[in-house]
Enzyme design. Structure first.
Site, PDB file in Angstrom:
ATOM      1  N   LYS A   1     -30.662  53.829 -25.675  1.00  0.00           N
ATOM      2  CA  LYS A   1     -30.570  55.174 -25.095  1.00  0.00           C
ATOM      3  C   LYS A   1     -29.328  55.287 -24.211  1.00  0.00           C
ATOM      4  CE  LYS A   1     -32.969  56.320 -21.179  1.00  0.00           C
ATOM      5  NZ  LYS A   1     -32.117  56.927 -20.139  1.00  0.00           N
ATOM      6  N   ASN A   2     -29.179  54.334 -23.295  1.00  0.00           N
ATOM      7  CA  ASN A   2     -28.100  54.465 -22.312  1.00  0.00           C
ATOM      8  C   ASN A   2     -26.715  54.297 -22.914  1.00  0.00           C
ATOM      9  OD1 ASN A   2     -29.955  55.020 -20.377  1.00  0.00           O
ATOM     10  ND2 ASN A   2     -29.716  53.116 -19.229  1.00  0.00           N
TER      11      ASN A   2
ATOM     12  N   CYS B   1     -33.351  62.709  -7.913  1.00  0.00           N
ATOM     13  CA  CYS B   1     -34.378  62.508  -8.934  1.00  0.00           C
ATOM     14  C   CYS B   1     -35.430  61.594  -8.347  1.00  0.00           C
ATOM     15  CB  CYS B   1     -33.785  61.917 -10.201  1.00  0.00           C
ATOM     16  SG  CYS B   1     -33.318  60.215 -10.018  1.00  0.00           S
TER      17      CYS B   1
ATOM     18  N   ARG C   1     -29.064  59.744  -5.805  1.00  0.00           N
ATOM     19  CA  ARG C   1     -28.145  59.643  -6.945  1.00  0.00           C
ATOM     20  C   ARG C   1     -27.007  60.675  -6.940  1.00  0.00           C
ATOM     21  NH1 ARG C   1     -31.617  58.239 -12.268  1.00  0.00           N
ATOM     22  NH2 ARG C   1     -29.683  57.294 -12.968  1.00  0.00           N
TER      23      ARG C   1
ATOM     24  N   ASP D   1     -33.520  48.621 -14.189  1.00  0.00           N
ATOM     25  CA  ASP D   1     -34.365  49.250 -15.210  1.00  0.00           C
ATOM     26  C   ASP D   1     -35.458  48.316 -15.729  1.00  0.00           C
ATOM     27  OD1 ASP D   1     -32.990  51.586 -14.961  1.00  0.00           O
ATOM     28  OD2 ASP D   1     -31.889  51.434 -16.851  1.00  0.00           O
TER      29      ASP D   1
ATOM     30  N   ARG E   1     -38.837  60.040 -22.893  1.00  0.00           N
ATOM     31  CA  ARG E   1     -37.392  60.160 -22.636  1.00  0.00           C
ATOM     32  C   ARG E   1     -36.666  58.907 -23.109  1.00  0.00           C
ATOM     33  NH1 ARG E   1     -35.889  60.441 -16.930  1.00  0.00           N
ATOM     34  NH2 ARG E   1     -33.959  60.042 -18.033  1.00  0.00           N
TER      35      ARG E   1
HETATM   36  C1  UD1 Z   1     -27.342  54.216 -15.181  1.00  0.00           C
HETATM   37  C2  UD1 Z   1     -28.470  54.180 -16.176  1.00  0.00           C
HETATM   38  C3  UD1 Z   1     -29.803  53.937 -15.468  1.00  0.00           C
HETATM   39  C4  UD1 Z   1     -29.725  52.686 -14.610  1.00  0.00           C
HETATM   40  C5  UD1 Z   1     -28.499  52.741 -13.688  1.00  0.00           C
HETATM   41  C6  UD1 Z   1     -28.281  51.454 -12.916  1.00  0.00           C
HETATM   42  C7  UD1 Z   1     -27.726  55.691 -17.926  1.00  0.00           C
HETATM   43  C8  UD1 Z   1     -27.885  57.002 -18.610  1.00  0.00           C
HETATM   44  N1  UD1 Z   1     -28.524  55.464 -16.876  1.00  0.00           N
HETATM   45  O1  UD1 Z   1     -27.563  55.318 -14.304  1.00  0.00           O
HETATM   46  O2  UD1 Z   1     -30.823  53.787 -16.459  1.00  0.00           O
HETATM   47  O3  UD1 Z   1     -30.880  52.586 -13.803  1.00  0.00           O
HETATM   48  O4  UD1 Z   1     -27.313  52.992 -14.458  1.00  0.00           O
HETATM   49  O5  UD1 Z   1     -28.177  50.375 -13.775  1.00  0.00           O
HETATM   50  O6  UD1 Z   1     -26.928  54.862 -18.330  1.00  0.00           O
HETATM   51  N2  UD1 Z   1     -23.921  56.175  -6.950  1.00  0.00           N
HETATM   52  C9  UD1 Z   1     -23.314  56.878  -5.941  1.00  0.00           C
HETATM   53  N3  UD1 Z   1     -22.336  57.777  -6.261  1.00  0.00           N
HETATM   54  C10 UD1 Z   1     -21.951  58.000  -7.548  1.00  0.00           C
HETATM   55  C11 UD1 Z   1     -22.570  57.273  -8.571  1.00  0.00           C
HETATM   56  C12 UD1 Z   1     -23.553  56.357  -8.254  1.00  0.00           C
HETATM   57  O7  UD1 Z   1     -23.641  56.713  -4.756  1.00  0.00           O
HETATM   58  O8  UD1 Z   1     -21.062  58.844  -7.757  1.00  0.00           O
HETATM   59  C13 UD1 Z   1     -24.972  55.187  -6.627  1.00  0.00           C
HETATM   60  C14 UD1 Z   1     -26.341  55.593  -7.176  1.00  0.00           C
HETATM   61  O9  UD1 Z   1     -27.013  56.480  -6.315  1.00  0.00           O
HETATM   62  C15 UD1 Z   1     -27.028  54.242  -7.307  1.00  0.00           C
HETATM   63  C16 UD1 Z   1     -25.867  53.301  -7.680  1.00  0.00           C
HETATM   64  O10 UD1 Z   1     -24.678  53.980  -7.303  1.00  0.00           O
HETATM   65  O11 UD1 Z   1     -27.555  53.845  -6.061  1.00  0.00           O
HETATM   66  C17 UD1 Z   1     -25.795  52.952  -9.151  1.00  0.00           C
HETATM   67  O12 UD1 Z   1     -25.852  54.133  -9.911  1.00  0.00           O
HETATM   68  P1  UD1 Z   1     -25.176  54.275 -11.343  1.00  0.00           P
HETATM   69  O13 UD1 Z   1     -24.760  52.921 -11.805  1.00  0.00           O
HETATM   70  O14 UD1 Z   1     -24.144  55.330 -11.289  1.00  0.00           O
HETATM   71  O15 UD1 Z   1     -26.385  54.769 -12.230  1.00  0.00           O
HETATM   72  P2  UD1 Z   1     -26.371  55.848 -13.387  1.00  0.00           P
HETATM   73  O16 UD1 Z   1     -25.093  55.772 -14.147  1.00  0.00           O
HETATM   74  O17 UD1 Z   1     -26.801  57.164 -12.854  1.00  0.00           O
END
Ligand code: UD1
Length: 417
Positions: free
Chosen positions: A22-23, A116, A121, A304, A396
């Site tokens: 999925k990711n 969420c 996030r 995850d 999902r």
């Molecule tokens: C992706 C995965 C999700 C997984 C996560 C961490 C997808 C669609 N989803 O989510 O399943 O749990 O990686 O492995 O691939 N953060 C910020 N600012 C930003 C971006 C991130 O503060 O602009 C923080 C987030 O709040 C979180 C951390 O960074 O605490 C990691 O998030 P991130 O790696 O970006 O997760 P996703 O890409 O949303």
């Protein structure tokens, strides 16, 4: 609304095949916006998040057709650069269209995702990266509006390794002028998979899978056929299903090296794991041993898999400390696991799980995607009947999970509530 009814206590045996990731599929679908024409993506899982991504692409003017696990995406006639609140609120990853649209059309407008169930996030790192590439960003009425006459390569240093942020900037930079260097990049295998798709499209990318990625912009990209990698989180969930039921399961179509952190921990709990000709055999012990885990960005233990591993530790011998370092609010499954009789205490971002001999089936409620999986695992190990409601979260991200588990001998049924 559907719910799952599980009669626990069955040892799982047999063979299961892992679906596409999925990711990895989500950003791969979105990257088709970078090259006008007909793309063909294979090994696509049937999931609600995939349908949402298709809706996003269609809302932009893309034409999408599915044929089994193959999806054709025609991006020849993109006629909108806006992703609405309705779409982004159902799936955060929709924000990834911002950069590719901006790179192609000089303008994009995308709803801010908001928080969420598992934490705030934010997308500040995505926006910081786009600004570094020369985008002008305005936030108004809950939307991010980005404009740029042309994008220029730049150095982007992330505050934390963000998966979505790395994917977003990597995609956008493929069409920027000159070199972009992403520092403190996330290293998840899904990022490497996306990079391979982009490279097949004609992008110049070095270092994906490491913490420094170099992208040299090209004038244009071409449509491709691409096969999505297997889902390592689904594979990990089935490994735990085998382990928690004391079962013996063969897992096909998984890439063992993508989930080493989990495998080493499972070996420490006494689970036997062998790999023969690409088929991974997982055999659960009579009684599991407790081990501690800390979630970390890849190659660390994946957040995850945290909820599923907690279900496993709830029936292990001894106490296990589980630290969640990625998301601030990812223990919502704890109170539901306690309804099965699990002994868990939370202290800030750590949970201490004292293993019990047996869980007892209970009515529980799924709170998010991976939490839903942990409740299924607990239900498989528990005695009597477990009823899991609100399983729309599950749809999902897990393709036909109840059918795959039933084929391994689990007594599990989906019923209408
Ligand atoms: C992706 C995965 C999700 C997984 C996560 C961490 C997808 C669609 N989803 O989510 O399943 O749990 O990686 O492995 O691939 N953060 C910020 N600012 C930003 C971006 C991130 O503060 O602009 C923080 C987030 O709040 C979180 C951390 O960074 O605490 C990691 O998030 P991130 O790696 O970006 O997760 P996703 O890409 O949303």
């Amino acid at each position: 609304m559907d719910k799952l009814i599980i009669k626990g206590g069955k040892k799982l045996t047999g063979e299961v095949s892992i679906s596409g990731s999925k990711n990895a599929a989500l950003p791969i679908f979105i990257s088709t916006l970078l090259a006008p024409g007909l793309h063909e993506i294979s090994n696509v899982p049937f999931l609600r998040d995939i349908n949402t991504t298709i809706k996003v692409l269609e809302s932009l003017g893309g034409a999408v057709q599915g044929n089994g696990n193959i999806v054709s995406i025609d991006t020849s006639n993109i006629n909108s650069v806006e992703a609405t609140y309705e779409l982004v609120k159902t799936m955060r990853a929709s924000v990834l269209v911002l950069g590719p649209l901006l790179a192609r059309y000089g303008r994009a407008r995308v709803s801010l995702p908001g928080g969420c169930a598992i934490g705030a996030r934010p997308i500040d790192q995505h926006l910081k990266g786009l600004k570094a590439l020369g985008a002008e960003i305005n936030l108004s009425h809950g939307y991010v509006e980005a404009t740029a006459k042309s994008l220029k390569g730049a150095r982007v240093n992330f505050d934390m390794p963000t998966v979505g942020g790395t994917e977003h900037i990597m995609m956008t930079a493929t069409l920027a002028k000159g070199d972009t260097i992403i520092e403190n990049a996330a290293r998840e295998p899904e990022i490497t998979d996306l990079a391979m798709m982009l490279i097949a499209m004609g992008a110049k990318i070095e270092g994906a899978g490491s913490d420094t990625i170099k992208i040299t912009g090209v004038k244009q990209l071409s449509p491709v056929n691409y096969r999505v990698m297997p889902d390592r989180i689904e594979a990990g969930t089935f490994m735990i299903a085998a382990a928690i039921t004391g079962g013996d399961v063969k897992i096909k179509n998984m890439q063992l090296g993508d989930i080493d952190a989990l495998i080493f921990k499972l070996l420490d709990t006494g689970v036997e794991i062998t790999n023969k000709n690409g088929v991974v055999k997982v055999k659960g012990p009579k009684r599991l041993k407790s081990v501690n885990i800390k979630t970390r960005p890849y190659p660390g233990f994946p957040t995850d898999m945290q909820a599923q591993f907690m279900a496993l530790m709830s029936v292990a011998d001894g106490a296990s400390v589980i630290a969640e370092n990625i998301f601030e609010n990812r223990f919502m499954h704890v109170s539901e696991l306690m309804r099965f009789g699990a002994d868990i205490t939370i202290d800030g971002r750590s949970a201490t799980v004292k293993g019990v001999k047996k869980l007892s089936g209970a009515p529980v409620m799924a709170t998010d995607l991976r939490a839903s999986a942990s409740l299924i695992l607990a239900g498989l190990a528990a005695d009597n009947t477990t009823e899991i409601s609100r399983i729309y979260h599950l749809d999902r991200g897990y393709e036909s999970i109840e059918k795959k588990l039933a084929a391994l001998g689990a007594d599990i049924q989906r019923v209408k509530e």
